[in-house]
Design a protein around this motif. Structure first.
Motif, PDB file in Angstrom:
ATOM      1  N   VAL A 135     -13.389   5.348  17.255  1.00 55.96           N
ATOM      2  CA  VAL A 135     -13.897   4.841  15.980  1.00 55.96           C
ATOM      3  C   VAL A 135     -14.832   5.875  15.345  1.00 55.96           C
ATOM      4  N   GLU A 136     -15.678   6.496  16.172  1.00 56.40           N
ATOM      5  CA  GLU A 136     -16.592   7.531  15.668  1.00 56.40           C
ATOM      6  C   GLU A 136     -15.825   8.786  15.232  1.00 56.40           C
ATOM      7  N   GLU A 137     -14.800   9.139  16.014  1.00 56.70           N
ATOM      8  CA  GLU A 137     -14.056  10.374  15.783  1.00 56.70           C
ATOM      9  C   GLU A 137     -13.131  10.278  14.572  1.00 56.70           C
ATOM     10  N   TYR A 138     -12.417   9.159  14.450  1.00 52.86           N
ATOM     11  CA  TYR A 138     -11.392   9.019  13.417  1.00 52.86           C
ATOM     12  C   TYR A 138     -11.769   8.055  12.284  1.00 52.86           C
ATOM     13  N   GLY A 139     -12.871   7.352  12.445  1.00 56.93           N
ATOM     14  CA  GLY A 139     -13.242   6.344  11.452  1.00 56.93           C
ATOM     15  C   GLY A 139     -13.574   6.908  10.087  1.00 56.93           C
ATOM     16  N   LYS A 140     -13.879   8.208  10.029  1.00 56.57           N
ATOM     17  CA  LYS A 140     -14.233   8.826   8.745  1.00 56.57           C
ATOM     18  C   LYS A 140     -13.020   9.374   8.005  1.00 56.57           C
ATOM     19  N   LEU A 141     -11.849   9.295   8.631  1.00 57.10           N
ATOM     20  CA  LEU A 141     -10.646   9.835   8.003  1.00 57.10           C
ATOM     21  C   LEU A 141     -10.207   8.955   6.830  1.00 57.10           C
ATOM     22  N   PRO A 142      -9.477   9.522   5.866  1.00 57.61           N
ATOM     23  CA  PRO A 142      -8.988   8.726   4.724  1.00 57.61           C
ATOM     24  C   PRO A 142      -8.106   7.569   5.196  1.00 57.61           C
ATOM     25  N   LEU A 143      -8.396   6.373   4.709  1.00 54.99           N
ATOM     26  CA  LEU A 143      -7.689   5.181   5.172  1.00 54.99           C
ATOM     27  C   LEU A 143      -6.191   5.242   4.882  1.00 54.99           C
ATOM     28  N   GLU A 144      -5.822   5.799   3.730  1.00 55.94           N
ATOM     29  CA  GLU A 144      -4.395   5.874   3.386  1.00 55.94           C
ATOM     30  C   GLU A 144      -3.635   6.773   4.359  1.00 55.94           C
ATOM     31  N   GLU A 145      -4.299   7.825   4.814  1.00 58.92           N
ATOM     32  CA  GLU A 145      -3.638   8.731   5.762  1.00 58.92           C
ATOM     33  C   GLU A 145      -3.533   8.082   7.144  1.00 58.92           C
ATOM     34  N   ILE A 146      -4.545   7.286   7.516  1.00 61.96           N
ATOM     35  CA  ILE A 146      -4.458   6.539   8.780  1.00 61.96           C
ATOM     36  C   ILE A 146      -3.304   5.534   8.702  1.00 61.96           C
ATOM     37  N   LYS A 147      -3.212   4.860   7.565  1.00 58.31           N
ATOM     38  CA  LYS A 147      -2.138   3.876   7.366  1.00 58.31           C
ATOM     39  C   LYS A 147      -0.763   4.556   7.476  1.00 58.31           C
ATOM     40  N   SER A 148      -0.614   5.709   6.845  1.00 55.41           N
ATOM     41  CA  SER A 148       0.662   6.445   6.909  1.00 55.41           C
ATOM     42  C   SER A 148       0.994   6.851   8.335  1.00 55.41           C
ATOM     43  N   ALA A 149      -0.040   7.252   9.076  1.00 56.95           N
ATOM     44  CA  ALA A 149       0.174   7.657  10.472  1.00 56.95           C
ATOM     45  C   ALA A 149       0.637   6.470  11.316  1.00 56.95           C
TER      46      ALA A 149
END
Length: 344
Positions: free
Chosen positions: A254-268
């Motif tokens: 959560v700390e490592e990836y939580g700052k990533l763009p939400l749309e890109e997380i969703k696509s992944a």
């Protein structure tokens, strides 16, 4: 002065003292090149095509004449570009093309004529590629840092390096962290060939007689593959398996990836939906959209734990040494590994 031709072994030994000029076309250089080589193309991609076609369909002499038409108007600019790059004008210069033939020979002649100390690589970039592939065949003593997703293996590798261990960060070379989320906010991945060049350089800088730490990876890291000769060695190497509780790993993710763009997380997430399953994909995206990153990443972490265990069990492997860790703390976990492995 005279142009001196050198073989690949002398080139590797002395290249840090030279300005390495790659005179292949921009497209050839962009695809893959010798690390830290400077691109000084004799021909554009289109010009190279015209010269090559003339060579094949007409004659060598016709191709040379066309090449000279292209080369002549560029001579002064090429000399000035190198002069500006070198500054002092007395640095050794090493020129190479694909096979060490006419392109590097022509540029080497020009720079030698102007007064630079020039070396030409015999066999060119092709000789370098043969050297690269040879690096993967050496008898390395790898130790593999393993552990489920979220164990903090990459920071741990760098911490162990601070303690004097030899280490290669495969994910840094690949510009990818390995998981579905691993390419987000990363630079474009290198081509397979360039990845191999970078990796060979890193291996060459290590002492073969001492252990080299690598992170446990799939053979494919994003869009590049660990060379098969190296991968086979990794599969039978000693495995240092770091065991961190699920909740601690989840907190780290959560700390490592939580700052990533939400749309890109969703696509992944959508990219792995076939393996993740329709319901779990829907739930993960729902949690993500609600801002509940812990619940979203919890679904992903359980998925990766399942695949990691499956992959671990299917590998040929050497000895497995298990290290218990209470949290994702690189300093504490590095100390545990050193005390267990290197201070027996």
């Amino acid at each position: 002065m005279a142009i001196q031709k050198i073989g690949i072994d002398d080139f590797i030994k002395n290249r840090n003292e030279c300005l390495v000029l790659d005179v292949r076309s921009p497209g050839e250089y962009l695809h893959a090149h010798i690390p830290n080589a400077y691109s000084l193309p004799l021909f554009t991609d289109q010009e190279r095509k015209v010269v090559g076609t003339a060579y094949k369909q007409e004659s060598k002499e016709k191709a040379i004449k066309i090449g000279l038409d292209y080369f002549g108007p560029k001579m002064r600019a090429m000399v000035e570009e190198v002069e500006d790059f070198v500054k002092s004008g007395n640095k050794k210069i090493l020129v190479h093309c694909w096979r060490g033939g006419m392109r590097s020979g022509g540029v080497a002649w020009l720079l030698d004529l102007y007064g630079f100390k020039v070396y030409q690589l015999t066999g060119g970039y092709k000789a370098y590629r043969n050297w690269v592939l040879g690096q993967f065949e050496k008898p390395y003593d790898f130790k593999i840092i393993s552990g489920n997703t979220g164990s903090g293996k990459t920071p741990l590798l760098h911490e162990l390096e601070k303690s004097g261990m030899q280490m290669i960060d495969l994910e840094a070379l690949a510009h990818h962290k390995g998981s579905a989320l691993g390419g987000i906010n990363q630079p474009p991945q290198p081509s397979q060939e360039l990845f191999e060049n970078l990796l060979a350089d890193k291996l060459f800088a290590k002492k073969v007689e001492e252990s080299i730490l690598l992170e446990d990876e799939s053979q494919r890291v994003g869009n590049v593959n660990i060379p098969n000769a190296l991968w086979q060695k990794m599969k039978v190497s000693e495995l240092i398996y770091l065991q961190i509780p699920f909740e601690e790993r989840l907190k780290y993710l959560v700390e490592e990836y939580g700052k990533l763009p939400l749309e890109e997380i969703k696509s992944a997430i959508l990219r792995i939906q076939k393996r993740l399953g329709g319901l779990e994909t829907k739930n993960a995206i729902s949690h993500l959209e609600e801002g509940n990153l812990s619940a979203c990443f919890g679904i992903l972490l359980r998925y990766y734990d399942k695949w990691y265990e499956k992959g671990l069990n299917s590998k040929e492997k050497g000895e497995i040494i298990k290290i218990e860790g209470e949290s994702v703390n690189k300093e504490i976990n590095a100390k545990k590994i050193i005390e267990r492995i290197w201070k027996k």
